[in-house]
Design a protein around this motif. Structure first.
Motif, short mmCIF file in Angstrom:
data_model
loop_
_atom_site.label_atom_id
_atom_site.label_comp_id
_atom_site.label_asym_id
_atom_site.label_seq_id
_atom_site.Cartn_x
_atom_site.Cartn_y
_atom_site.Cartn_z
N SER A 95 1.12 -1.61 0.39
CA SER A 95 0.00 -0.09 -0.02
C SER A 95 0.82 1.30 -0.21
O SER A 95 0.59 2.28 0.18
CB SER A 95 -0.89 0.04 1.20
OG SER A 95 -0.01 -0.12 2.63
N SER A 98 0.59 3.73 2.68
CA SER A 98 -0.57 3.67 4.19
C SER A 98 -0.44 2.92 4.62
O SER A 98 0.36 1.41 4.36
CB SER A 98 -1.69 3.77 3.06
OG SER A 98 -1.85 4.97 2.81
N ALA A 99 -1.57 2.44 5.31
CA ALA A 99 -0.98 1.00 6.70
C ALA A 99 -1.98 -0.01 5.58
O ALA A 99 -3.01 0.44 5.14
CB ALA A 99 -2.10 1.67 8.35
N SER A 101 -4.34 -2.96 7.16
CA SER A 101 -5.64 -3.69 7.70
C SER A 101 -5.69 -5.02 7.63
O SER A 101 -6.52 -4.88 6.32
CB SER A 101 -6.73 -2.60 7.89
OG SER A 101 -5.64 -1.25 8.45
N ILE A 102 -6.03 -6.10 8.52
CA ILE A 102 -6.68 -7.58 8.16
C ILE A 102 -6.77 -7.35 9.60
O ILE A 102 -6.60 -7.18 10.58
CB ILE A 102 -5.71 -8.18 7.75
CG1 ILE A 102 -4.66 -8.21 6.68
CG2 ILE A 102 -5.98 -9.73 7.28
CD1 ILE A 102 -2.96 -8.74 6.50
N THR A 104 -9.57 -5.88 11.39
CA THR A 104 -9.65 -4.74 12.53
C THR A 104 -11.22 -4.11 12.26
O THR A 104 -11.26 -3.03 13.17
CB THR A 104 -9.44 -3.50 11.26
OG1 THR A 104 -9.29 -2.97 10.02
CG2 THR A 104 -7.49 -4.15 10.96
#
Length: 186
Positions: A95, A98-99, A101-102, A104
């Protein structure tokens, strides 16, 4: 020659628009299927109401664009499959800055990573000097186990208990070799 033709192809009646070039044809089959030959460009929104099957070559979604790509968002309840289990196929998720997220969201669930029944190496975190890896758990704690109770859990640095001023060392105990008990206190 350029023209519109209506003919029976042996597999049903067809309506064809032919531009006279090799492969430059649009056909409408009797069952309502539209077939486009050669490269096709659509400048407006494409909406498919009964799914989409794309195969035969590489597929790029939003390549070199600044638009979001959504898969199964909104109220969708269908499963999402990415990658396959046949051979040496890499799946990369990145990404930029940017973060990623899995799992979340606010729903209770199990998140599995590298849990298949095969010899696997799972790596988390970066060894870059200023990187930090955090593994956190709620009131049920964190459990580190090895398969069938065999194998080692190795720590290649000091273990520091929360609030401790220095690393905590383990005292060798037990009757086996290299058996170490670590007592972490704050």
């Amino acid at each position: 020659a350029v023209g519109v033709y209506y003919y029976n192809s042996g597999s049903g009646n067809k309506l064809a628009i032919d531009n006279g070039a090799s492969g430059g044809e649009i056909t409408l089959n009797a069952n309502g299927m539209i077939r486009l030959y050669d490269n096709t460009e659509i400048s407006g929104l494409v909406t498919g109401l009964l799914g989409a099957t794309i195969s035969g070559a590489a597929v790029s979604l939003n390549n070199s664009s600044n638009f979001a790509t959504n898969i199964n968002t909104g109220t969708s309840t269908g499963a999402v499959g990415i990658g396959n289990n046949t051979g040496n196929t890499a799946v990369t998720i990145d990404s930029g800055t940017s973060a990623i997220s899995i799992g979340t969201g606010g729903q209770a669930r199990t998140v599995n990573v590298a849990t298949g029944a095969a010899d696997q190496t799972a790596k988390f975190g970066s060894t870059t000097t200023s990187s930090t890896t955090t593994i956190q758990g709620g009131t049920n704690g964190i459990t580190l186990t090895t398969g069938a109770g065999t194998g080692d859990i190795k720590v290649a640095a000091n273990i520091i208990g929360q609030g401790a001023a220095s690393g905590v060392t383990g005292a060798t105990t037990g009757t086996g070799t290299d058996t170490t008990t670590l007592n972490l206190t704050s």
